[in-house]
Write a protein that holds these residues in place. Sequence first.
Motif, PDB file in Angstrom:
ATOM      1  N   ASP A 240       0.807  -1.216   0.000  1.00  0.00           N
ATOM      2  CA  ASP A 240       0.000   0.000   0.000  1.00  0.00           C
ATOM      3  C   ASP A 240       0.840   1.266   0.000  1.00  0.00           C
TER       4      ASP A 240
ATOM      5  N   TYR B  26      -0.406   3.655  -2.696  1.00  0.00           N
ATOM      6  CA  TYR B  26      -0.861   4.973  -2.255  1.00  0.00           C
ATOM      7  C   TYR B  26      -0.071   6.067  -2.969  1.00  0.00           C
TER       8      TYR B  26
ATOM      9  N   GLN C 159      -2.434   8.430  -5.269  1.00  0.00           N
ATOM     10  CA  GLN C 159      -2.656   9.808  -4.830  1.00  0.00           C
ATOM     11  C   GLN C 159      -1.888  10.811  -5.689  1.00  0.00           C
TER      12      GLN C 159
ATOM     13  N   PHE D 157       1.313  10.372   3.763  1.00  0.00           N
ATOM     14  CA  PHE D 157       0.851   9.021   4.018  1.00  0.00           C
ATOM     15  C   PHE D 157      -0.198   9.018   5.130  1.00  0.00           C
TER      16      PHE D 157
END
Length: 651
Positions: free
Chosen positions: A364, A368, A372, A392
């Motif tokens: 992740d 991520y 993002q 994060f």
Amino acid sequence: MKPLMALAALVVLSAGVSADEAKPATEATVAANNKVKQTLPFSDKKDFENAQRGLIATQDVVTIKNDKGDVVWDLEAYKKYIGLDNPAPDSVNPSLWRNAQLNMINGLFKVTDGIYQIRGYDLSNITFIEGQTGWIVFDPLISQETAKTALEFINGELGERPVVAVIYSHSHIDHFGGVRGIVDEKDVNDGKVQIIASHGFTEHAVSENVIAGNAMGRRAVYMYGALLPRNERGGVNGGLGQTTSTGLATLIKPTDIIEKTGEERTIDGVKMVFQYTPGSEAPTEINTYFPDKKALWMAENSTNTMHNILTLRGAQVRDALKWSSYLQETIEMWGDKVDVKFQSHHWPMWGQKDIVEYFKKQRDMYKYTHDQTVRLMNQGYIGSEISEIIQFPEEIENNWSTRGYYGTLRHNSRAVYQRYMGWYSGNPSDLNNLPPTNAAVKYVEYMGGESETIKKAQADFDAGKYRWVAEVLKHVVFANPQSKKGKALLADAYEQLGYQAESGPWRSVYLQGAYELRNGTPSAGGIVTASPDIIKNMPPEMLFDYLAVRILPEKAAGKVFAINLNFTDLDEKYTLYVENSVLNHTRKQSTDPDVTLTLTKSSLDDVQLGKVTLEQAIASGDIALDGDQQVFKDFVGMLDTFNFWFNIATP
């Protein structure tokens, strides 16, 4: 033709910075580092337990030398100031200091029954799997000297055993370079030793950094802080390990290739199942599961840090989305049947539940970063803006194994943006902007001149605004490289940024920049060009591509000719064409060449390595030349040479 410069074999020996030249941490830096102590879970000692678990033996002195007596690896330099009981100095980010302490836990360790690691003998770990008759070695370090020492160490502690197989997990040099320190190529050729790697290994191992090797090598001096002293105000940690060894990097071609996930091998009685992960941390890479031991080797696809999506020395951008998908595949394949996870850097982890949670956070972290960054990109933000915005979630931010000791969220998010959008921000002002020196002159003029700019920058420095000081004074230095005050204050700003950096490479980059501003650009320091094994394994096509990027257009202008090359040992023929100031190559030979060279690949290797000159090879008959010799001389004369020590911190 000069020998090729490959980052893989580049080493610059530490010249050192005088102790009184490096300055102490400022109050702002002390405050920033103290804040780190308050925000991260330093009371969690699980990593220290894992890093020390299974210790069998240590050597009192870990200083390794080559046959000439030169030191190629010296853990003792770090032992003088990094200890498990030593608190983080003001000049080191406490989180990076913690990582350095963990990486200093060295020796021979038992991972599980029949699996051992030697850690602390290079940037990477060397792993020994006990077979029925000998050792199966995973990733034999960077240098043959360090690998040889590791083999002697384990044999001395656990009993003499031959190496029966070597597995290269991937194509980066810290995972294959020491192979000749543990096996003889004759034994490989005779079938006594297997060497296993994944599809495309040799091509990628040799090609990495050849075309852009000179620029990458120079930037690697910054990334690894090659000239920094080993003390609390200098080199502390490289993120993946303490630093890189400086011995001879070697390579022996694989004898067995893994081409897909799920392939199995049983070697010397040890069963292994492979996961093929091309385009993850490396262009070609394999994880390995040991079903009889419930042990999982993760190569470098997951370590105890955030890795690079784009390394600071320069490389092709990695695919964060694909990387995360491989980690998901790992979970699905072996998540319910793993008791221990280990890899080519850092320390292992035990316990199925903890390992799966670790994999999820590693997965992740990259997912991520990708998702993002792309979300913000699609809202119109550019790379520099995204790196300032993206954060994060707490579960990843406060997890030690996803901290940015090597890669960072800031530069990894920019890498994702670069992969999709390239260098252009979309703003018309950035389409044809001025280069640094031209822009710097106007910036300084607009800011009221050099003296006024330095005066304002000093005030911001005193206020701890080091990022802005670095931005402003970069223009002063590029507008006037002779500005002593400008360079001095910029060096001070870089230094404090380095002291605050959690990433080992970021610290090195800042402190190396400060070093060069204070001392000037180095001109020497033990540069080692591409090793003989790298040259030997370079196919002709790769050499021709390298020669093409060295063509000087002003010397090639108006020239049109064809050069035939006949390699008698490879039974391969090529033609090099020069026209339009471009070098092209093809296997379809010209029927009317201007000159023909008949030679062996090894003869060309000798010229590349500088063992003989081209003229000597022709005179001895190793290279037969037929046709217009002047054409070939003209060709050699139009090849550019690269200055390794080009300026970075100054124009």
